[in-house]
Design a protein around this motif. Structure first.
Motif, PDB file in Angstrom:
ATOM      1  N   MET A   1       0.823  -1.203   0.000  1.00  0.00           N
ATOM      2  CA  MET A   1       0.000   0.000   0.000  1.00  0.00           C
ATOM      3  C   MET A   1       0.858   1.253   0.000  1.00  0.00           C
ATOM      4  N   GLY A   2       0.357   2.280  -0.673  1.00  0.00           N
ATOM      5  CA  GLY A   2       1.050   3.561  -0.668  1.00  0.00           C
ATOM      6  C   GLY A   2       0.670   4.374   0.544  1.00  0.00           C
ATOM      7  N   ASN A   3       1.247   5.562   0.662  1.00  0.00           N
ATOM      8  CA  ASN A   3       0.983   6.422   1.804  1.00  0.00           C
ATOM      9  C   ASN A   3      -0.482   6.823   1.898  1.00  0.00           C
ATOM     10  N   THR A   4      -1.108   7.085   0.739  1.00  0.00           N
ATOM     11  CA  THR A   4      -2.519   7.494   0.749  1.00  0.00           C
ATOM     12  C   THR A   4      -3.385   6.396   1.341  1.00  0.00           C
ATOM     13  N   ALA A   5      -3.118   5.165   0.961  1.00  0.00           N
ATOM     14  CA  ALA A   5      -3.877   4.028   1.485  1.00  0.00           C
ATOM     15  C   ALA A   5      -3.627   3.841   2.972  1.00  0.00           C
ATOM     16  N   ASP A   6      -2.383   3.981   3.386  1.00  0.00           N
ATOM     17  CA  ASP A   6      -2.057   3.844   4.810  1.00  0.00           C
ATOM     18  C   ASP A   6      -2.761   4.921   5.631  1.00  0.00           C
ATOM     19  N   ASP A   7      -2.748   6.155   5.122  1.00  0.00           N
ATOM     20  CA  ASP A   7      -3.419   7.255   5.815  1.00  0.00           C
ATOM     21  C   ASP A   7      -4.919   7.001   5.912  1.00  0.00           C
ATOM     22  N   PHE A   8      -5.479   6.440   4.842  1.00  0.00           N
ATOM     23  CA  PHE A   8      -6.909   6.134   4.845  1.00  0.00           C
ATOM     24  C   PHE A   8      -7.244   5.112   5.927  1.00  0.00           C
ATOM     25  N   LEU A   9      -6.446   4.054   6.023  1.00  0.00           N
ATOM     26  CA  LEU A   9      -6.718   3.016   7.022  1.00  0.00           C
ATOM     27  C   LEU A   9      -6.604   3.566   8.440  1.00  0.00           C
ATOM     28  N   ILE A  10      -5.626   4.406   8.672  1.00  0.00           N
ATOM     29  CA  ILE A  10      -5.449   4.999  10.006  1.00  0.00           C
ATOM     30  C   ILE A  10      -6.634   5.901  10.353  1.00  0.00           C
ATOM     31  N   ASP A 391      -3.749  -3.800 -14.306  1.00  0.00           N
ATOM     32  CA  ASP A 391      -2.682  -2.835 -14.584  1.00  0.00           C
ATOM     33  C   ASP A 391      -1.491  -2.978 -13.639  1.00  0.00           C
ATOM     34  N   ASP A 392      -1.476  -4.082 -12.875  1.00  0.00           N
ATOM     35  CA  ASP A 392      -0.356  -4.397 -11.980  1.00  0.00           C
ATOM     36  C   ASP A 392      -0.130  -3.298 -10.933  1.00  0.00           C
ATOM     37  N   LYS A 393      -1.252  -2.814 -10.347  1.00  0.00           N
ATOM     38  CA  LYS A 393      -1.159  -1.770  -9.328  1.00  0.00           C
ATOM     39  C   LYS A 393      -1.239  -2.333  -7.909  1.00  0.00           C
ATOM     40  N   VAL A 394      -1.174  -3.655  -7.780  1.00  0.00           N
ATOM     41  CA  VAL A 394      -1.259  -4.278  -6.457  1.00  0.00           C
ATOM     42  C   VAL A 394       0.124  -4.698  -6.000  1.00  0.00           C
ATOM     43  N   SER A 395       0.278  -4.872  -4.698  1.00  0.00           N
ATOM     44  CA  SER A 395       1.590  -5.231  -4.141  1.00  0.00           C
ATOM     45  C   SER A 395       1.945  -6.675  -4.481  1.00  0.00           C
ATOM     46  N   LYS A 396       3.246  -6.977  -4.427  1.00  0.00           N
ATOM     47  CA  LYS A 396       3.703  -8.336  -4.700  1.00  0.00           C
ATOM     48  C   LYS A 396       3.166  -9.316  -3.665  1.00  0.00           C
ATOM     49  N   THR A 397       3.076  -8.851  -2.420  1.00  0.00           N
ATOM     50  CA  THR A 397       2.547  -9.723  -1.359  1.00  0.00           C
ATOM     51  C   THR A 397       1.126 -10.144  -1.666  1.00  0.00           C
ATOM     52  N   GLU A 398       0.301  -9.160  -2.079  1.00  0.00           N
ATOM     53  CA  GLU A 398      -1.091  -9.468  -2.407  1.00  0.00           C
ATOM     54  C   GLU A 398      -1.174 -10.384  -3.623  1.00  0.00           C
ATOM     55  N   LYS A 399      -0.345 -10.091  -4.624  1.00  0.00           N
ATOM     56  CA  LYS A 399      -0.375 -10.878  -5.863  1.00  0.00           C
ATOM     57  C   LYS A 399       0.006 -12.337  -5.596  1.00  0.00           C
ATOM     58  N   ILE A 404      -1.219 -18.145  -4.613  1.00  0.00           N
ATOM     59  CA  ILE A 404      -1.106 -19.373  -3.808  1.00  0.00           C
ATOM     60  C   ILE A 404      -2.483 -19.857  -3.383  1.00  0.00           C
ATOM     61  N   TRP A 405      -3.337 -18.896  -2.969  1.00  0.00           N
ATOM     62  CA  TRP A 405      -4.698 -19.271  -2.540  1.00  0.00           C
ATOM     63  C   TRP A 405      -5.467 -19.919  -3.684  1.00  0.00           C
ATOM     64  N   LYS A 406      -5.363 -19.315  -4.889  1.00  0.00           N
ATOM     65  CA  LYS A 406      -6.089 -19.851  -6.045  1.00  0.00           C
ATOM     66  C   LYS A 406      -5.620 -21.268  -6.377  1.00  0.00           C
ATOM     67  N   LYS A 407      -4.296 -21.442  -6.363  1.00  0.00           N
ATOM     68  CA  LYS A 407      -3.750 -22.767  -6.680  1.00  0.00           C
ATOM     69  C   LYS A 407      -4.235 -23.800  -5.670  1.00  0.00           C
ATOM     70  N   GLY A 408      -4.242 -23.391  -4.397  1.00  0.00           N
ATOM     71  CA  GLY A 408      -4.657 -24.322  -3.359  1.00  0.00           C
ATOM     72  C   GLY A 408      -6.140 -24.626  -3.393  1.00  0.00           C
ATOM     73  N   ILE A 409      -6.961 -23.610  -3.590  1.00  0.00           N
ATOM     74  CA  ILE A 409      -8.407 -23.795  -3.494  1.00  0.00           C
ATOM     75  C   ILE A 409      -8.965 -24.582  -4.669  1.00  0.00           C
ATOM     76  N   LYS A 428      -3.726 -17.122  11.860  1.00  0.00           N
ATOM     77  CA  LYS A 428      -3.264 -16.254  12.937  1.00  0.00           C
ATOM     78  C   LYS A 428      -1.973 -15.541  12.557  1.00  0.00           C
ATOM     79  N   LEU A 429      -1.062 -16.268  11.914  1.00  0.00           N
ATOM     80  CA  LEU A 429       0.224 -15.704  11.527  1.00  0.00           C
ATOM     81  C   LEU A 429       0.064 -14.600  10.478  1.00  0.00           C
ATOM     82  N   LEU A 430      -0.803 -14.820   9.498  1.00  0.00           N
ATOM     83  CA  LEU A 430      -0.918 -13.908   8.354  1.00  0.00           C
ATOM     84  C   LEU A 430      -1.877 -12.755   8.577  1.00  0.00           C
ATOM     85  N   PHE A 431      -2.946 -12.977   9.374  1.00  0.00           N
ATOM     86  CA  PHE A 431      -4.021 -11.983   9.415  1.00  0.00           C
ATOM     87  C   PHE A 431      -4.332 -11.405  10.797  1.00  0.00           C
TER      88      PHE A 431
END
Length: 462
Positions: A1-10, A391-399, A404-409, A428-431
């Motif tokens: 997430m960028g700064n704008t997104a972080d500020d929004f969540l806070i 448009d590849d605007k998401v983070s690598k972690t999310e991607k 992995i979730w899609k492959k598993g499910i 618990k570890l991830l979320f």
């Protein structure tokens, strides 16, 4: 997430757990809901009216290249001047040129979201020009140094006690002044300003192509005073506000009023078609309309999402949205908040910085249900999410996480590879920090339904 997104969540988390804020906004929206329900009950064939409004705005956006020049030609025929502005910087520069040429030092402004969008007040102040808001709600948030909280009701987040304290601090009125007393004080302060102002600035609810006019709707009369007394009137209007004909107001005026405030019509509805004519007794000597793009053509280019430009700024979707009711208008950090703001802002201000707004939705569909021009808002939010991924605007972690979730499910073997205990550890570890700090984390059963079904089948065979 960028700064704008972080500020929004806070900001969103802060407001969501601010009980006093939630009490005020829910009380005010509750009053709105009751008024709008009464207003809508008086409309016959509401769904037909919405469909008609949608069709008119569809036609307007599909023929924007013809309607805007038609408006320009008709407006200029009566002595008005049209300025085309590609962005906020160009709009501000053109407005400043007009004011400096006239030697203007004081401006009165009626309520206008588009001038908030280009941050006109701050720009004029930097150039030693006083710009005073005359709408009571806008005047209140200007005194506080805040942007409007809501498209229609700028000071919705304040109680009458908050406003009484504000006026007591600035003007010495009683700390327990009633709303009527506060309104009277504001009227006393502002009336003299209309007479002294060198220019008046407004927005425009609609641009009317066939008559070359702008239509203004208001409840306080400040727009009429801002356009009548000063010698110069500048209207700053987004290009999407165009409608084909004067007769279309027969539909849009009552739909805007009823969905905005529950009224049959707003108190003052004005059509302006240029500066004062030789046979007229009042009005400005010069009138300008600034047609603002500022990213709107970016949205127009999106065939799937361009219906976001149909919006008539009634604010109904904000009041219906469960997210807006919990986090409020300022958390969005955009001029246009709520569901419709989440649709248009990623396109007008950039998907990179504002894609997160399209995720600030439960997709309950209430926004679409209440829209007076049938914008499919919650679908537009999904399409924005699609575009952010495409448009590849998401983070690598999310991607990688979703990969992995899609492959598993998609594989029963992989789904059942880990038992419930291990799955709960992963969750618990991830979320736990990002999702679980205010919620009870879900617990996965020790055995999946598939495993239980297989075992049950084997037991039944024996």
């Amino acid at each position: 997430m960028g700064n704008t997104a972080d500020d929004f969540l806070i900001a969103a988390e802060d407001k969501a757990f601010d009980a006093a804020h939630r009490n005020i906004i829910n009380y005010n929206i509750g009053k709105y809901d009751a008024a709008v329900d009464r207003g809508l009950s008086r409309l016959a064939n509401l769904d037909v009216a919405k469909k008609k409004g949608h069709l008119i705005k569809w036609k307007a956006m599909e023929t924007l290249d013809k309607l805007l020049p038609e408006f320009e030609a008709n407006f200029q025929r009566r002595g008005g001047k049209v300025i085309w502005a590609n962005d906020a910087e160009e709009a501000n520069r053109e407005i400043l040129n007009i004011l400096q040429k006239a030697g203007a030092k004081t401006i009165v402004k009626s309520k206008s979201m588009v001038t908030e969008e280009i941050h006109l007040n701050e720009f004029l102040e930097q150039n030693q020009i006083e710009s005073l808001e005359t709408d009571l709600g806008e005047y209140i948030v200007q005194l506080l140094g805040q942007p409007p909280y809501h498209i229609v009701t700028p000071a919705m987040h304040l109680s009458k006690e908050d406003i009484a304290q504000l006026f007591n601090k600035h003007f010495g009125t009683p700390a327990d002044a009633t709303p009527e007393q506060l309104t009277q004080k504001a009227r006393e302060l502002l009336r003299e300003k209309y007479l002294q102002a060198d220019a008046g600035i407004t927005g425009g609810n609609f641009l009317i192509a066939d008559s070359g006019s702008i239509a203004l709707s208001e409840n306080e009369g400040n727009a009429r005073l801002s356009t009548s007394f000063p010698k110069i009137h500048i209207a700053v209007v987004g290009i999407e506000k165009i409608i084909p004909s004067l007769v279309d107001l027969d539909l849009f005026w009552p739909m805007l009023a009823t969905h905005g405030t529950g009224q049959n019509l707003t108190v003052y509805n004005t059509i302006l078609s240029g500066p004062r004519q030789p046979d007229e007794t009042d009005g400005p000597e010069e009138m300008y309309v600034v047609l603002l793009d500022n990213g709107r053509t970016n949205l127009l280019a999106q065939k799937d999402q361009r219906q976001g430009l149909y919006c008539i700024r009634c604010g109904a979707c904000l009041n219906a949205c469960p997210v807006y009711k919990n986090i409020g208008g300022h958390s969005y950090q955009t001029t246009y908040s709520g569901p419709i703001g989440s649709v248009i802002t990623p396109h007008t201000k950039g998907m990179e910085d504002f894609k997160h707004l399209s995720y600030a939705s439960s997709l309950c569909g209430k926004c679409t249900e209440v829209c007076p021009v049938k914008i499919d808002i919650h679908k537009m939010l999904l399409l924005n999410r699609r575009d952010a991924v495409k448009d590849d605007k998401v983070s690598k972690t999310e991607k990688w996480g979703w990969m992995i979730w899609k492959k598993g499910i998609l594989s029963r073997k992989l789904v059942d590879f880990f038992g419930g205990k291990m799955k709960n550890r992963f969750i618990k570890l991830l979320f736990n920090k990002t999702w679980g700090h205010y919620r009870d984390m879900p617990r996965v059963a020790e055995k999946s339904f598939s495993k239980q079904w297989q075992e049950r089948g084997k037991n039944d065979l024996h």
